[in-house]
Design an enzyme around this catalytic site. Structure first.
Site, PDB file in Angstrom:
ATOM      1  CG  ASP A   1      -6.619   2.401   3.155  1.00  0.00           C
ATOM      2  OD1 ASP A   1      -6.614   3.484   3.620  1.00  0.00           O
ATOM      3  OD2 ASP A   1      -5.722   2.207   2.381  1.00  0.00           O
TER       4      ASP A   1
ATOM      5  CD  GLU B   1      -5.183   2.585  -4.324  1.00  0.00           C
ATOM      6  OE1 GLU B   1      -4.111   2.669  -5.154  1.00  0.00           O
ATOM      7  OE2 GLU B   1      -5.394   3.209  -3.270  1.00  0.00           O
TER       8      GLU B   1
ATOM      9  CD  GLU C   1      -2.066   8.632  -4.001  1.00  0.00           C
ATOM     10  OE1 GLU C   1      -2.143   7.919  -2.952  1.00  0.00           O
ATOM     11  OE2 GLU C   1      -2.524   8.709  -4.853  1.00  0.00           O
TER      12      GLU C   1
ATOM     13  CD  GLU D   1      -2.563   9.065   5.310  1.00  0.00           C
ATOM     14  OE1 GLU D   1      -2.527   8.190   5.820  1.00  0.00           O
ATOM     15  OE2 GLU D   1      -3.267   9.549   4.482  1.00  0.00           O
TER      16      GLU D   1
HETATM   17  C1  HMH Z   1      -5.597   6.727   4.725  1.00  0.00           C
HETATM   18  N1  HMH Z   1      -4.120   7.418   3.001  1.00  0.00           N
HETATM   19  C2  HMH Z   1      -4.954   6.616   3.326  1.00  0.00           C
HETATM   20  N2  HMH Z   1      -5.139   5.526   2.440  1.00  0.00           N
HETATM   21  C3  HMH Z   1      -4.653   5.447   1.245  1.00  0.00           C
HETATM   22  N3  HMH Z   1      -4.856   4.608   0.512  1.00  0.00           N
HETATM   23  C4  HMH Z   1      -3.518   6.345   1.110  1.00  0.00           C
HETATM   24  C5  HMH Z   1      -3.439   7.456   1.698  1.00  0.00           C
HETATM   25  C6  HMH Z   1      -3.022   6.536  -0.408  1.00  0.00           C
HETATM   26  O1  HMH Z   1      -3.641   6.329  -1.405  1.00  0.00           O
END
Ligand code: HMH
Length: 210
Positions: free
Chosen positions: A37, A77, A129, A199
């Protein structure tokens, strides 16, 4: 969201995030998610910048401030990911993107094309999001057994503040879709479905090395 509810549920109640809530999460899977991520978020910066650029080119650019806030919060972040990686002993410098992540990168990169309209881009931004907001929000709702050391992660996307941010994005999307031509609405729906697929793929990749 109603039309694609089943798929939305598969993305937001995935066994991986549900296992966080149940306190049964495999920590090697969590670390894989964390490192992947981090790479995703770095790509996401360019994506948000492309949404911002499309927004600024609109005659009405009143959405600019919210999207600019999105750009600003991604800086925090990235620092968060670095801290969290150190905490879990994950070396971010040696991580390479796995297949599902690369696929998501390619999708995000397609938005830099000027032909992709603002309504499609902002709808995509909102649902990306929102999947995280809903997934991690569930991990801190009543009845959770989320391990205390993972609560910070869940709070990042599950907080009231992040939920409100997603709701503000949703208001923008609703307004844009109400004024958009039918073909743009159709493209926005396709992008919405594509995000849900990506996702789900991302959670799958995190839970089982692929
Ligand atoms: C895969 N989807 C993914 N990572 C993230 N950080 C977000 C959404 C939301 O910011």
């Amino acid at each position: 969201m109603e039309k694609h509810q089943q798929m939305y549920e598969r993305a937001t109640r995935h066994p991986f995030t549900v296992s966080i809530r149940e306190g049964t999460v495999d920590m090697s899977a969590f670390k894989r998610w964390l490192s992947q991520d981090y790479l995703f978020v770095r790509e996401f910066v360019a994506f948000i910048a492309s949404v911002l650029l499309k927004c600024c080119k609109q005659e009405d650019s009143s959405d600019m401030e919210l999207i600019l806030g999105g750009v600003a919060s991604i800086s925090d972040e990235i620092s968060w990911f670095k801290n969290e990686a150190t905490r879990w002993g994950v070396d971010l410098a040696s991580v390479s993107p796995l297949k599902a992540n690369l696929e998501y990168h390619r999708f995000l990169q397609s938005f830099t094309e000027p032909e992709v309209s603002y309504v499609v881009a902002v709808t995509t931004f909102w649902i990306i999001e929102t999947v995280y907001q809903d997934s991690f929000g569930f991990c801190i709702q009543d009845g959770n057994k989320t391990p205390p050391e993972l609560l910070g992660t869940c709070q990042r996307w599950g907080s009231v503040g992040f939920r409100q941010y997603c709701q503000s994005l949703r208001s923008i999307v609703d307004r844009c879709l109400a004024n958009a031509p039918a073909d743009a609405v159709k493209s926005a729906e396709e992008a919405f479905i594509r995000v849900l697929e990506l996702e789900i793929g991302f959670w799958e990749m995190s839970s089982s090395q692929s």
